[in-house]
Design an enzyme around this catalytic site. Structure first.
Site, PDB file in Angstrom:
ATOM      1  N   ARG A 192      -4.938  10.671   4.531  1.00 45.12           N
ATOM      2  CA  ARG A 192      -3.964  11.751   4.642  1.00 45.12           C
ATOM      3  C   ARG A 192      -2.833  11.631   3.621  1.00 45.12           C
ATOM      4  NH1 ARG A 192      -2.549  13.289   8.591  1.00 45.12           N
ATOM      5  NH2 ARG A 192      -0.333  13.504   8.173  1.00 45.12           N
ATOM      6  N   ASP A 231       4.719   0.316  12.086  1.00 45.74           N
ATOM      7  CA  ASP A 231       3.503  -0.305  11.547  1.00 45.74           C
ATOM      8  C   ASP A 231       3.360  -1.771  11.949  1.00 45.74           C
ATOM      9  OD1 ASP A 231       3.455   1.495   8.363  1.00 45.74           O
ATOM     10  OD2 ASP A 231       2.972   2.076  10.413  1.00 45.74           O
ATOM     11  N   CYS A 255      -4.924  11.973  13.068  1.00 43.98           N
ATOM     12  CA  CYS A 255      -5.662  10.707  12.999  1.00 43.98           C
ATOM     13  C   CYS A 255      -5.499  10.043  14.363  1.00 43.98           C
ATOM     14  CB  CYS A 255      -5.125   9.834  11.865  1.00 43.98           C
ATOM     15  SG  CYS A 255      -3.520   9.173  12.213  1.00 43.98           S
ATOM     16  N   ILE A 302       7.939   6.679  17.153  1.00 41.88           N
ATOM     17  CA  ILE A 302       7.571   7.463  15.966  1.00 41.88           C
ATOM     18  C   ILE A 302       6.327   8.302  16.191  1.00 41.88           C
ATOM     19  CG2 ILE A 302       6.992   7.354  13.504  1.00 41.88           C
ATOM     20  CD1 ILE A 302       9.795   6.290  14.020  1.00 41.88           C
ATOM     21  N   LYS A 361       0.853  -1.203   0.000  1.00 40.76           N
ATOM     22  CA  LYS A 361       0.000   0.000   0.000  1.00 40.76           C
ATOM     23  C   LYS A 361       0.882   1.244   0.000  1.00 40.76           C
ATOM     24  CE  LYS A 361      -1.765   1.510   4.047  1.00 40.76           C
ATOM     25  NZ  LYS A 361      -1.470   2.897   4.405  1.00 40.76           N
ATOM     26  N   ASN A 362       1.915   1.248   0.849  1.00 39.13           N
ATOM     27  CA  ASN A 362       2.702   2.470   1.033  1.00 39.13           C
ATOM     28  C   ASN A 362       3.743   2.687  -0.056  1.00 39.13           C
ATOM     29  OD1 ASN A 362       1.115   2.984   3.187  1.00 39.13           O
ATOM     30  ND2 ASN A 362       2.633   2.442   4.744  1.00 39.13           N
ATOM     31  N   ARG A 405       0.165  14.087  13.313  1.00 41.48           N
ATOM     32  CA  ARG A 405       0.546  13.903  11.909  1.00 41.48           C
ATOM     33  C   ARG A 405       0.757  15.231  11.163  1.00 41.48           C
ATOM     34  NH1 ARG A 405      -1.061   8.742  10.468  1.00 41.48           N
ATOM     35  NH2 ARG A 405       0.564   8.773   8.865  1.00 41.48           N
ATOM     36  N   ARG A 461      -8.545  -0.594   4.850  1.00 43.36           N
ATOM     37  CA  ARG A 461      -7.689   0.440   4.252  1.00 43.36           C
ATOM     38  C   ARG A 461      -6.339  -0.131   3.875  1.00 43.36           C
ATOM     39  NH1 ARG A 461      -7.134   5.833   7.420  1.00 43.36           N
ATOM     40  NH2 ARG A 461      -5.762   6.006   5.654  1.00 43.36           N
TER      41      ARG A 461
HETATM   42  C1  EPZ Z   1       4.209   6.878   6.574  1.00 44.43           C
HETATM   43  O1  EPZ Z   1       3.398   7.871   7.156  1.00 44.43           O
HETATM   44  C2  EPZ Z   1       3.319   5.659   6.405  1.00 44.43           C
HETATM   45  N1  EPZ Z   1       2.219   5.989   5.499  1.00 44.43           N
HETATM   46  C3  EPZ Z   1       2.783   5.223   7.766  1.00 44.43           C
HETATM   47  O2  EPZ Z   1       2.010   4.054   7.575  1.00 44.43           O
HETATM   48  C4  EPZ Z   1       3.971   4.893   8.665  1.00 44.43           C
HETATM   49  O3  EPZ Z   1       3.494   4.539   9.944  1.00 44.43           O
HETATM   50  C5  EPZ Z   1       4.888   6.117   8.766  1.00 44.43           C
HETATM   51  O4  EPZ Z   1       5.303   6.541   7.438  1.00 44.43           O
HETATM   52  C6  EPZ Z   1       6.149   5.826   9.582  1.00 44.43           C
HETATM   53  O5  EPZ Z   1       6.839   4.770   9.006  1.00 44.43           O
HETATM   54  C7  EPZ Z   1       2.464   6.007   4.163  1.00 44.43           C
HETATM   55  O6  EPZ Z   1       3.568   5.754   3.712  1.00 44.43           O
HETATM   56  C8  EPZ Z   1       1.296   6.339   3.283  1.00 44.43           C
HETATM   57  P1  EPZ Z   1       6.108  10.189   8.745  1.00 44.43           P
HETATM   58  P2  EPZ Z   1       3.918   9.402   7.225  1.00 44.43           P
HETATM   59  O7  EPZ Z   1       5.984  11.481   8.016  1.00 44.43           O
HETATM   60  O8  EPZ Z   1       4.829   9.651   6.091  1.00 44.43           O
HETATM   61  C9  EPZ Z   1       6.597  13.484  12.068  1.00 44.43           C
HETATM   62  C10 EPZ Z   1       0.115   2.712   7.725  1.00 44.43           C
HETATM   63  O9  EPZ Z   1      -0.344   2.100   8.686  1.00 44.43           O
HETATM   64  N2  EPZ Z   1       6.393  14.460  10.994  1.00 44.43           N
HETATM   65  O10 EPZ Z   1       7.242   9.277   8.404  1.00 44.43           O
HETATM   66  O11 EPZ Z   1       2.748  10.274   7.410  1.00 44.43           O
HETATM   67  C11 EPZ Z   1       5.343  12.676  12.378  1.00 44.43           C
HETATM   68  O12 EPZ Z   1       4.529  13.377  13.305  1.00 44.43           O
HETATM   69  C12 EPZ Z   1       0.614   4.125   7.896  1.00 44.43           C
HETATM   70  O13 EPZ Z   1       0.249   2.236   6.566  1.00 44.43           O
HETATM   71  C13 EPZ Z   1       6.540  15.820  11.272  1.00 44.43           C
HETATM   72  O14 EPZ Z   1       6.818  16.216  12.406  1.00 44.43           O
HETATM   73  O15 EPZ Z   1       4.761   9.370   8.552  1.00 44.43           O
HETATM   74  C14 EPZ Z   1       5.903  11.405  12.956  1.00 44.43           C
HETATM   75  O16 EPZ Z   1       6.188  11.603  14.329  1.00 44.43           O
HETATM   76  C15 EPZ Z   1       0.319   4.642   9.277  1.00 44.43           C
HETATM   77  N3  EPZ Z   1       6.353  16.732  10.277  1.00 44.43           N
HETATM   78  C16 EPZ Z   1       7.237  11.227  12.219  1.00 44.43           C
HETATM   79  O17 EPZ Z   1       7.524  12.496  11.619  1.00 44.43           O
HETATM   80  C17 EPZ Z   1       6.048  16.343   8.981  1.00 44.43           C
HETATM   81  O18 EPZ Z   1       5.911  17.205   8.093  1.00 44.43           O
HETATM   82  C18 EPZ Z   1       7.189  10.176  11.120  1.00 44.43           C
HETATM   83  O19 EPZ Z   1       6.068  10.474  10.308  1.00 44.43           O
HETATM   84  C19 EPZ Z   1       5.908  14.957   8.713  1.00 44.43           C
HETATM   85  C20 EPZ Z   1       6.096  14.041   9.732  1.00 44.43           C
END
Ligand code: EPZ
Length: 419
Positions: A93, A306, A117, A328, A22-23, A122, A398
């Site tokens: 998102r 995840d 969420c 995370i 998916k990702n 996020r 999802r």
């Molecule tokens: C991706 O989400 C995945 N989704 C998530 O999978 C996964 O849990 C996550 O990466 C971590 O591996 C997709 O790839 C579609 P991040 P993402 O930006 O990119 C902070 C699932 O179950 N952050 O890597 O949204 C954030 O708050 C989903 O398939 C900022 O501060 O996650 C978090 O603490 C759930 N500012 C950390 O970074 C930003 O602009 C990592 O988030 C962006 C993120």
């Protein structure tokens, strides 16, 4: 709303093909906006989130042809709408992934701010800061991100914390920017590498994907391509745990063990018998004698956040006391209270949980709260004595393709009840 009813106790036996990731699919679909030529993606999973992204592209004017071989052809010549509306972004998102490509190719994007969420606030500040560094004029107002750029220009961007979709958004934007972009502290996930490989096959000039520093030399335009999506490592790990906790013997095919080196090492430490059976297959046997282990989640190549919820189930039915720390997301323990209803002995302590293994879980009605939490409830139901009824399974749909069909094929006593 659908529910899933599981009668636990069956040992899973048989062969299961793992679906496309998916990702990896979501950024790949967004990347098609970077070219006016046709792009064909294969091995895409049929999931709610993928449908949402296809709907979003369709709303923007893309012509989509889904073929029976789990593939889709996207023709973006007709794209003339650059808005990602609240009703779609609020359900998924990852819609924010169209912002980078839209800005790079069309010079404009109007994206609803993705809300928080269940698992955390996020934020998307890193996406916005990175695009501003590349010269985009971005304003935030009435719940929307409005961005404009005549042509993005290369920039040096440091991402802290590591962000997967932030890295992907900026990587896509940089492919058509004027000059060189350097992404430092970039995400190293296999899904980022798969996206980079797709972009390179479209003519992008990218070095270092999979490392913490990605260098992109912008080009004038990208051409079409035919790209095969990598297997889903999170689904793979979920099925490994399912086989382990039911004392099963399962062959997983069409997957890649290299994307799961650290989790496989951890599962083996618990006592799960995992043998790699040649190209893309692994055999998983649960021979009992499982011993719980301590671990903490971290960005790739560490233990994926995840799989944290699913790991709590494995530790809950293994011997001993363990501590699992989530580094995370700030609120990714919504599944704990539901697992406690099934008899798990878990205590939340800040951003960690302490798990004491129990002899058995007992089935009960539970409620899914987010995607991976719902997977942990399915796992717990498979191992529990008696019946487990899981509500709000739209969370599950999802991210898992036909999970009850796949588990049924392995001998699980599971069925979906549509209300
Ligand atoms: C991706 O989400 C995945 N989704 C998530 O999978 C996964 O849990 C996550 O990466 C971590 O591996 C997709 O790839 C579609 P991040 P993402 O930006 O990119 C902070 C699932 O179950 N952050 O890597 O949204 C954030 O708050 C989903 O398939 C900022 O501060 O996650 C978090 O603490 C759930 N500012 C950390 O970074 C930003 O602009 C990592 O988030 C962006 C993120």
């Amino acid at each position: 709303m659908d529910t899933i009813l599981i009668r636990g106790g069956a040992s899973l036996k048989g062969t299961i093909p793992i679906s496309g990731a998916k990702n990896a699919t979501l950024p790949a679909l967004a990347a098609t906006l970077l070219t006016s030529e046709k792009v064909h993606l294969s091995n895409i999973p049929h999931l709610a989130d993928v449908t949402t992204m296809l709907e979003l592209l369709g709303q923007q004017g893309a012509a989509l042809t889904v073929d029976e071989k789990l593939g889709v052809e996207i023709d973006n010549r007709g794209v003339n709408n650059f808005c990602a509306p609240y009703d779609l972004v609020s359900t998924m998102r990852a819609s924010i992934l169209v912002m980078g490509p839209m800005l790079a190719r069309y010079g404009q994007a109007e994206i609803s701010m993705p809300g928080g969420c269940a698992i955390g606030s996020r934020p998307v500040n890193l996406h916005i800061q990175g695009l501003r560094a590349m010269g985009a004029d971005i304003s935030l107002g009435d719940g929307y991100i409005r961005a404009k750029a005549k042509r993005l220009k290369g920039a040096k961007i440091y991402l802290e914390p590591v962000t997967v979709t932030g890295t992907e958004n900026l990587l896509m934007a940089a492919t058509l920017a004027d000059g060189v972009t350097i992404l430092e502290n970039a995400a190293r996930e296999p899904e980022v590498v798969d996206l980079a490989n797709m972009l390179i096959s479209m003519g992008a000039k990218i070095q270092g994907a999979g490392s913490s520093t990605i260098t992109v030399e912008g080009v004038e335009e990208l051409h079409g391509t035919d790209h095969d999506i990598i297997p889903d490592r999170i689904e793979t790990a979920t099925f490994i745990i399912a086989a382990a906790i039911t004392g099963g013997d399962v062959l997983l095919t069409n997957t890649q063990s290299e994307y799961l080196a650290v989790p496989i090492e951890n599962f083996r430490q618990v006592g799960v018998d995992i043998s790699l059976e040649g190209e893309g297959s692994m055999r998983v046997r649960g021979n009992g004698g499982l011993k719980a282990i301590d671990l903490q989640t971290s960005p790739y190549p560490g233990f994926p956040t995840d799989i944290q919820a699913q790991m709590l189930v494995l530790n809950s039915v293994s011997e001993g006391i363990s501590t699992v720390t989530e580094t995370i997301f700030e609120n990714r323990f919504m599944h704990v209270s539901e697992l406690q209803r099934l008899g798990a002995d878990i205590k939340i302590q800040g951003n960690s949980v302490r798990v004491r293994g129990v002899d058995k879980l007992i089935g009960a009605p539970v409620m899914a709260t987010d995607l991976r939490a719902s997977a942990s409830l399915v796992l717990a139901g498979l191992a529990a004595q008696g019946e487990t009824l899981i509500s709000r399974v739209y969370h599950l749909d999802r991210g898992y393709e036909r999970i009850e069909e796949k588990l049924l094929a392995l001998g699980a006593d599971i069925k979906r009840l549509s209300e």
